[in-house]
Design a protein around this motif. Structure first.
Motif, PDB file in Angstrom:
ATOM      1  N   LEU B  35       0.860  -1.169   0.000  1.00 37.97           N
ATOM      2  CA  LEU B  35       0.000   0.000   0.000  1.00 37.97           C
ATOM      3  C   LEU B  35       0.898   1.220   0.000  1.00 37.97           C
ATOM      4  CD1 LEU B  35      -3.108   0.036   0.197  1.00 37.97           C
ATOM      5  CD2 LEU B  35      -2.876   0.461   2.624  1.00 37.97           C
ATOM      6  N   GLU B 159      -2.953  -3.907  -8.767  1.00 35.23           N
ATOM      7  CA  GLU B 159      -4.231  -3.205  -8.899  1.00 35.23           C
ATOM      8  C   GLU B 159      -5.185  -3.957  -9.825  1.00 35.23           C
ATOM      9  OE1 GLU B 159      -4.012   0.956  -9.103  1.00 35.23           O
ATOM     10  OE2 GLU B 159      -2.136   1.046  -7.995  1.00 35.23           O
ATOM     11  N   HIS B 192      -4.746   0.476  -4.424  1.00 39.07           N
ATOM     12  CA  HIS B 192      -4.777   1.835  -3.910  1.00 39.07           C
ATOM     13  C   HIS B 192      -5.992   1.994  -2.999  1.00 39.07           C
ATOM     14  CE1 HIS B 192      -7.281   1.750  -7.522  1.00 39.07           C
ATOM     15  NE2 HIS B 192      -8.100   2.419  -6.742  1.00 39.07           N
ATOM     16  N   GLN B 194      -7.738   1.294   0.257  1.00 34.10           N
ATOM     17  CA  GLN B 194      -7.336   0.729   1.538  1.00 34.10           C
ATOM     18  C   GLN B 194      -8.397  -0.142   2.172  1.00 34.10           C
ATOM     19  OE1 GLN B 194      -8.279   2.865   4.596  1.00 34.10           O
ATOM     20  NE2 GLN B 194      -7.970   4.915   3.759  1.00 34.10           N
TER      21      GLN B 194
ATOM     22  N   ASP D 165      -4.206   6.391  -5.201  1.00 32.62           N
ATOM     23  CA  ASP D 165      -4.494   5.990  -3.828  1.00 32.62           C
ATOM     24  C   ASP D 165      -5.537   6.917  -3.216  1.00 32.62           C
ATOM     25  OD1 ASP D 165      -2.848   8.190  -2.138  1.00 32.62           O
ATOM     26  OD2 ASP D 165      -1.849   7.667  -4.017  1.00 32.62           O
TER      27      ASP D 165
END
Ligand SMILES: Nc1ncnc2c1ncn2[C@@H]1O[C@H](COP(=O)(O)OP(=O)(O)OP(=O)(O)O)[C@@H](O)[C@H]1O
Ligand SMILES: Nc1ncnc2c1ncn2[C@@H]1O[C@H](COP(=O)(O)OP(=O)(O)OP(=O)(O)O)[C@@H](O)[C@H]1O
Ligand SMILES: [Fe+3]
Ligand SMILES: [Mg+2]
Ligand SMILES: [Mg+2]
Lengths: 573, 356, 339, 356
Positions: B35, B159, B192, B194, D165
């Motif tokens: 991350l 991703e 990306h 969380q 992100d």
């Protein structure tokens, strides 16, 4: 809100025309006309003539009759020589392209120019240098004979294999150039993905790289197939007399023009069928790079072994490729008539060069060829690129027809094309602005233009097929008109392909002989005819020296273009 | 099932550095997530594990085997590329089948497996389509299917769900989790998102600018970030600079320059924070841990911003001395408007004390 | 009718037929002659007519035919200088040449000209046996056609590709004719024997010379003039043997292109080219054997005086008629089958 | 500022249909979002507005002007492509400057504007980089910058933040909103992130399989979905099939086959739902509207699944007769484990009644 208008109203007419997408039609419609008037119409006449004055299908019956099979044999020989030539050229050309594009090793830059040199080999003296090298009394067979004290020479280049060797040598550059343009534009992440899925190098080649190179391989295959079908000198030199071109030549010599027409028709029919099959094959799949974003360039993973192998392979390859040229240089430096049974010429002299450099008439043909080649190639770029763009990106009726129209002059023997041109341009007509073009400067560039258009056209369309269309769309969405998009986005991204075609076209124009000899005039004598005259007068050394000059000339062009393309050429990924 | 160990890995591109001094030890069968902000080096690290980059320095091990310079095709890795890297000249089926053909499965096997995985990514109808006839999300799913179908030792996902809608993303996420648990594939995941990282990962590595910031379980990372970067990067957070007024074995009282005083628990402090009276520290409060109404650490302020996100309503509340982001769960009640006054309370266990 | 008619003394040069020396304008010549010949003759011509600007384009006989054919609607050339008899006959048939009776008409035998005057033979090309003089001498080489079939010459003979060469077709047809035109079978037999002894077929003259020089073979069949040119001017190790039973003698011809733009100048050049002085000089320097029968032997160079031009007795009509058929048969049934 | 109107738009690819009978009226200056599952036709619609596809049927208007067949470059549109479509032969700066050069800005102007927008997408240091030296997210930001810098009349954004992100996404989102508000650019936005859609949009269009399902404000869509598809697509939702037991002007009592009874409000029903006694209808309950503890519609069940997402803890709770997804906001409290028992309550205003 206050905005900048994109197009001010005082735009010039030219600007407005060029910015419109229909500009492409403006460009290709005269092309259509020219091709129609001077390729298709004469060709149609040939076609009509092939049925003879009153004999109807007789010529065809005769051609296919089983009593005298020489025509059928010739057809078969031509076709299989062509097919094998395509295969061998493809292997050599694509392999070289890959080695030189993908592997970095000492001397790569130099090699990447040298590898193009065979293209520069002048057609007449060029083929002869093969006989000097590999023929019965050639350097290599005699060298081996002397080395091992053999009774007989161990081998000699003869017959069909001789033809194929010469074809491979002189034509692999079609594959090399188009394939290296395509490899440059190939998205490296595809290879990575395949490797990641566990594929070995060989599989990646078979399943990913080669299929993705299809448009360029098809392009080159078409060019090579057709030129092999129409090839004359090489079969002649190696004593393969039963070819279509030879049959046509004989019929014309005997004044049997109807039969010659029949044979020409059949020849071009075969070539066009090949074209149509290839088009079909190519259109089944998609070759546009589609990845999201732009991936990392040249992958880092290179095994040491591969690197060594590629260095060795390339050097050996290039050495073999250079031998005929070295031979040419050797002959140009040896005294005429002294080189008889020795392995290498016994006496050397600079006389041939002296003769060339002291004769003021030496430079005139060189300058002529440069000029005419330049004019023709310029035309090729403009029309070839436009036609390729239209073919790949636009939707209109008659695509296949346009494709065939463009390819036919390449598919027919040079003599036939030249004769058609003479017939078309020896009278005044609108296409030539009511001028008789025969006997003027313009006829030769026109011939070169028509004949070499397929080179630029093919290699450009191969590049275009690979380019991601959404990049063009991005440019349009930012307000760039068709023309600006074309200039700023399409051109740079397909530059390698265009350049490849341009080089081929230019070099071909410099070396063109078969058609040139029929339409040149005293004031426009091209280099190839000049060399021919030296040969004709059996001034062999001088002819070779002249040939060497031509090679040097082309080398200079190649080096310059390499310099120019470096840095400016983008890639499609 | 293989472990992956990166030892002192540094990768530079010319003068630019991609990642620096990485040390990661991924357990066999673990679901490990990278991350970090865009450009921090996630893809670079993944590509080194896959074998497309060689580390400039350092070594990579699969279990005990040094694979630093092993050919990518010898690593038995399935990878979803950030840019998909689909084969444009093949159909969906051909793309998916590629890895199986390499592994010399029989025709029928291949067909069965391809059909299965195509179902899994909801592309049942699309087997014969050309890649350029698919939408972005469909392409991404083909890329995912292609990597999953070979059931590799190690799965690298860059991703892989970024272009899917929430529903499909969740379904696929669950499928990946299931496969991973079933087959015990060691999975390295770049995302990306969380929420996704939190929901799926055994452990998470937070990177910034090429350096590792923290490696830990989702809860550790979320509730006990080691520094301000992690705290603010993972989820929303109000970070306040405050001074410790009093401290005992249980409670910590802090105050800022404007005199706002809050009480928190000593156990909620990062190991790096200097927990002594008089020290200036950072206090992190998650917007969603702030409650509307009465309670511990009650504050009253004025709403200066309202954002409706469906699930919740986000407010920015100006309290004399501090400004707080507050997230109130949407239970269908009325929205407050800008200018309205609101009463907030912050449970003491929701304060987290950080160093720099 | 070249050398064999040793002329009855020099005839007058009849300049009176054509215009005075002040002629001017252009003259476009398509020529199959060697560059050096062209330069020389055009130089001489320009001395006489300095105001005529001569453009000459060098190419092979076949190419001239193609060009003239193509330009039929609007001819670019005026004068066709150097073409085989057969090319000339094809051209005449296709109505590409202009009938014209020059002043020297009578000096040329009927065999060597077109009845309607569309072309005239300029010189004679006896086809003889060619040898590499490094290896053989005129004494040790094959003395007559039939000698070629002897086993000693096996794999010593190199032949210029037959079908593509007018010269070779004529030689081969003559060989058949020699064995009897009515039934070509005997001729075919003979050619089969030759094919058996033939090592290789060369693609063009240049290659033929090369193969001989480089001793890939030592014997060939070729025309006398070129053998002499190569050996005397280019120092090639060649010599010739005039076959005992006589040689087929070919004609190399010229003509005026129909509808030529500079017809008058073309006629001037025509006359000039056949001028006995010019002929003598060309014979001297370029070993040309004139067709004119009216040039005194004393005026001719030594090599010519030594020559005994014995012609094979050939009916050219029959030959022209049968050639295509015979050659096709040879090509499909004999070539390469002798071994 | 221009309005965009799509009138009866249908687009087919050969036999495949992309979108069908679309009617959309986007107001000048509006922020309009397309939401829908992957492959539902969002990109197709966007590309028709941009002019890269011609509709098979129907017309497109910008304000009153028919632009159905207008050249793309005459439309003054800024577009971010789903696959970025960056110019690979140009640097970051050159990519961004392209549209400005087309508009014939002066050199200095261009430099100033490019620098500004580069700052906005956080690519200050990257101006001279080649595109293939950028990470995925960085490339996406270049694409965004390139579209923003020309300040177009209409901005078309196809998942422009999918590879960024959360932090950066939010910042950029705010920037886009700010620009949009400042310049009044009509913006059409495609996203798969419904939080984003909810937070930014004036109105949202939900599509499925080429058809429009609902057009409305975020709150309408979220709180008053017209059908089950919209309800389940937007956010998480428990949809229960129940029968109306009793109904009055205010309250509705429903019951399912297993006898679970819930009470809701009549006002919370979709116009399409048949609100009569005895009818079988669907009841939608958002997981986050279910509370832990005592209250209206109290139920007790057993936890069968636990997922920690940072912000919240998601449970799946098995209650005799129904299974509910429940989302409890994480306030730093203890996690319940699988097998634990939990008491839940559903406020009556959190029930929403749907038709099919
Ligand atoms: N060129 C094409 N040929 C055939 N089908 C196509 C083509 N382009 C799109 N489609 C199909 O049309 C449908 C709509 O595609 P579109 O790209 O609009 O989807 P989308 O809503 O943007 O999806 P995503 O979120 O995955 O990008 C998809 O099912 C797709 O497969
Ligand atoms: N080939 C390259 N040459 C130079 N710099 C590079 C190259 N590849 C990556 N970089 C730089 O290295 C850094 C890390 O890149 P990487 O692709 O690993 O980022 P990432 O974490 O995957 O980001 P994202 O989430 O945006 O994909 C970036 O700043 C990028 O610009
Ligand atoms: Fe020839
Ligand atoms: Mg990345
Ligand atoms: Mg899309």
């Amino acid at each position: 809100m206050k905005k900048q208008t994109i197009y001010s109203s005082q735009d010039s007419l030219w600007a407005r025309i060029t910015r419109s997408p229909s500009f492409i039609y403006v460009l290709i419609s005269p092309l259509f006309l020219i091709l129609f008037g001077y390729v298709i119409f004469p060709f149609y006449q040939t076609f009509i003539q092939s049925f003879g004055s009153e004999t109807g299908l007789n010529n065809y019956k005769k051609f296919f009759s089983l009593e005298s099979t020489s025509n059928l044999e010739a057809l078969w020989t031509s076709v299989y020589i062509s097919v094998i030539s395509v295969i061998t050229c493809a292997i050599v050309g694509v392999l070289m392209a890959f080695l030189l594009e993908r592997y970095d090793f000492p001397g790569r830059r130099v090699l990447s120019i040298l590898v193009l040199v065979p293209m520069a080999l002048p057609p007449l003296v060029g083929v002869l240098s093969f006989t000097f090298l590999y023929g019965e009394s050639g350097i290599i067979p005699r060298g081996i004979q002397h080395l091992f004290n053999l009774e007989q020479v161990p081998f000699k280049l003869k017959g069909v294999w001789g033809v194929i060797v010469v074809h491979t040598f002189t034509m692999y550059t079609y594959f090399y150039l188009t394939a290296s343009a395509a490899i440059k534009g190939l998205d490296p992440s595809l290879e990575e993905a395949a490797t990641n899925l566990g594929a070995s190098r060989i599989r990646i080649w078979r399943k990913i790289i080669l299929p993705m190179l299809t448009p360029s391989i098809v392009a080159a295959a078409l060019l090579v197939f057709m030129i092999s079908m129409a090839s004359y000198t090489a079969p002649l030199i190696f004593g393969v007399e039963r070819t279509m071109t030879m049959q046509i030549y004989l019929s014309r010599t005997n004044g049997n023009l109807d039969m010659a027409a029949t044979q020409s028709t059949i020849l071009s029919f075969v070539s066009i069928s090949f074209l149509i099959i290839m088009r079909w094959y190519q259109n089944r799949r998609n070759y546009q790079n589609l990845s999201k974003g732009i991936s990392v360039h040249r992958s880092e993973v290179k095994s040491k072994a591969m690197k060594v192998v590629s260095v060795i392979l390339s050097f050996v390859g290039v050495l073999i490729l250079l031998l005929p040229i070295l031979t040419l240089i050797l002959i140009s430096l040896s005294v005429d008539g002294t080189w008889t049974t020795q392995v290498l010429p016994p006496e050397y002299t600079f006389d041939h060069y002296k003769a060339l450099f002291t004769d003021e008439r030496t430079w005139r043909p060189i300058w002529n060829s440069l000029q005419m080649g330049f004019v023709a190639t310029l035309g090729n770029i403009v029309f070839g690129v436009a036609a390729a763009y239209a073919m790949v990106r636009l939707n209109f009726k008659g695509k296949t027809l346009l494709d065939i129209l463009i390819m036919v002059p390449w598919a027919l023997p040079g003599t036939v094309v030249a004769v058609n041109l003479i017939a078309a341009f020896s009278e005044e007509n609108i296409f030539a602005f009511n001028q008789v073009l025969i006997g003027t400067f313009w006829i030769l560039p026109l011939a070169y233009f028509i004949r070499h258009l397929p080179l630029v056209f093919r290699s450009t369309s191969a590049s275009l097929m690979q380019m991601d269309q959404s990049i063009e769309e991005a440019s349009r969405s930012l307000g760039a008109g068709w023309w600006m998009t074309f200039r700023k986005i399409v051109l740079p991204l397909t530059l390698t392909g265009i350049l490849a075609g341009t080089l081929l076209a230019f070099v071909q124009s410099i070396g063109e002989f078969v058609a040139s000899i029929l339409i040149y005039s005293t004031s426009t004598m091209p280099l190839s005819v000049a060399i021919f005259q030296k040969m004709y007068a059996f001034k062999f050394g001088t002819a070779c020296a002249y040939g060497v000059l031509q090679i040097i000339l082309i080398l200079i062009v190649l080096t310059i273009s390499e310099k120019l393309s470096k840095g400016t050429a983008g890639s499609a990924i | 099932m293989k472990g992956v160990r990166l030892q002192d890995i540094t990768k530079t591109f010319g003068k630019v550095h991609g990642v620096k001094e990485l040390n990661i030890d991924i357990q066999p069968g673990e679901f490990f997530t990278f991350l970090g902000p865009s450009g921090c080096g996630k893809t670079t690290t993944l590509r080194m594990i896959a074998g497309f980059y060689y580390p400039t320095e350092g070594k990579i091990f699969f279990d005990e085997r040094d694979v630093t310079r092993l050919q990518p095709n010898k690593r038995d890795i399935g990878m979803v590329f950030q840019n998909y890297a689909l084969f444009p000249h093949m159909t969906v089926n051909e793309n998916i089948a590629f890895g199986l053909e390499v592994r010399k499965f029989s025709k029928e096997d291949i067909k069965a497996k391809v059909d299965e995985v195509r179902g899994l990514v909801r592309l049942e109808q699309y087997g014969g389509r050309k890649i350029n006839e698919l939408s972005g999300g469909q392409q991404q799913r083909v890329a995912l299917a292609r990597a999953l179908v070979i059931k590799p030792d190690i799965l690298l996902l860059d991703e892989p769900l970024s272009n899917l809608d929430a529903k499909l993303r969740e379904e696929t996420r669950i499928e990946i989790k299931r496969l991973q648990a079933e087959l015990g594939v060691t999975t390295v995941y770049v995302t990306h998102d969380q929420t996704e990282a939190m929901a799926m990962s055994d452990r998470i590595m937070v990177m910034e600018n090429g350096y590792v910031q923290q490696i830990g379980t989702p809860q550790e990372i979320y509730n006990r970030p080691v520094n301000r970067f992690v705290s603010s990067f993972i989820g929303e957070s109000n970070t306040l600079e405050m001074t410790i007024m009093s401290i005992d074995s249980e409670k910590v009282v802090v105050k800022n320059e404007q005199g706002v005083t809050l009480t928190g628990l000593l156990e909620n402090s990062s190991p790096l924070a200097p927990m002594n009276k008089g020290e200036t520290i950072h206090v992190s409060i998650r917007p969603e841990s702030i409650l509307q109404g009465d309670g511990e650490n009650t504050l009253t302020g004025e709403i200066t911003f309202v954002e409706f996100t469906g699930l919740s309503v986000n407010y920015i509340v100006k309290i004399p001395g501090i400004t707080l982001k507050v997230m109130i769960i949407n239970t269908g009640g009325k929205l407050l408007q800008i200018g309205d006054s609101i009463q907030l309370s912050i449970p003491s266990r929701s304060l987290y004390f950080l160093g720099e | 009718a070249c050398g064999n008619d040793k002329g009855e003394g020099d005839t007058k040069k009849d300049d009176d037929v054509v215009k005075e020396e002040g002629a001017s304008g252009k003259l476009v010549i398509y020529t199959g002659r060697d560059e050096s010949v062209v330069e020389k003759v055009v130089g001489m011509f320009n001395e006489k007519y300095p105001d005529i600007q001569v453009d000459n384009l060098t190419m092979g006989a076949q190419q001239i035919l193609e060009r003239v054919r193509g330009e039929k609607a609007n001819p670019q050339a005026d004068f066709w200088w150097g073409g085989t008899q057969s090319a000339m006959m094809v051209a005449a048939d296709e109505d590409l040449l202009m009938p014209f009776k020059p002043s020297f008409d009578e000096a040329i035998a009927a065999d060597y000209k077109d009845a309607e005057g569309r072309w005239y033979g300029e010189m004679l090309l006896p086809e003889v046996i060619m040898i590499n003089s490094d290896v053989l001498t005129p004494e040790t080489g094959p003395q007559d056609w039939d000698d070629l079939l002897k086993p000693e010459w096996k794999d010593k003979i190199v032949i210029r590709g037959v079908l593509a060469s007018g010269t070779m077709r004529t030689i081969y047809s003559s060989m058949i004719y020699r064995q009897g035109a009515d039934d070509p079978e005997k001729g075919y037999e003979w050619l089969k024997g030759l094919d058996a002894n033939t090592k290789d077929y060369a693609q063009d003259p240049t290659n033929l010379y090369l193969k001989l020089v480089r001793q890939e073979g030592t014997v060939s069949l070729w025309n006398l003039q070129d053998i002499l040119l190569q050996s005397k001017l280019n120092n090639q190790p060649f010599d010739y043997i005039y076959p005992k039973s006589g040689a087929p003698i070919l004609v190399d011809a010229v003509g005026i292109v129909k509808d030529a733009k500079n017809e008058a100048n073309a006629k001037l050049f025509y006359e000039f080219l056949f001028d006995p002085e010019v002929r003598a000089e060309l014979a001297e320097e370029l070993y040309q054997i004139p067709t004119r029968s009216d040039i005194a032997k004393e005026d001719m160079p030594d090599w010519y005086q030594d020559l005994d031009l014995k012609a094979l007795d050939i009916d050219w009509e029959v030959m022209a008629d049968k050639e295509a058929e015979w050659m096709e048969h040879w090509d499909s049934n004999i070539k390469g089958k002798g071994k």
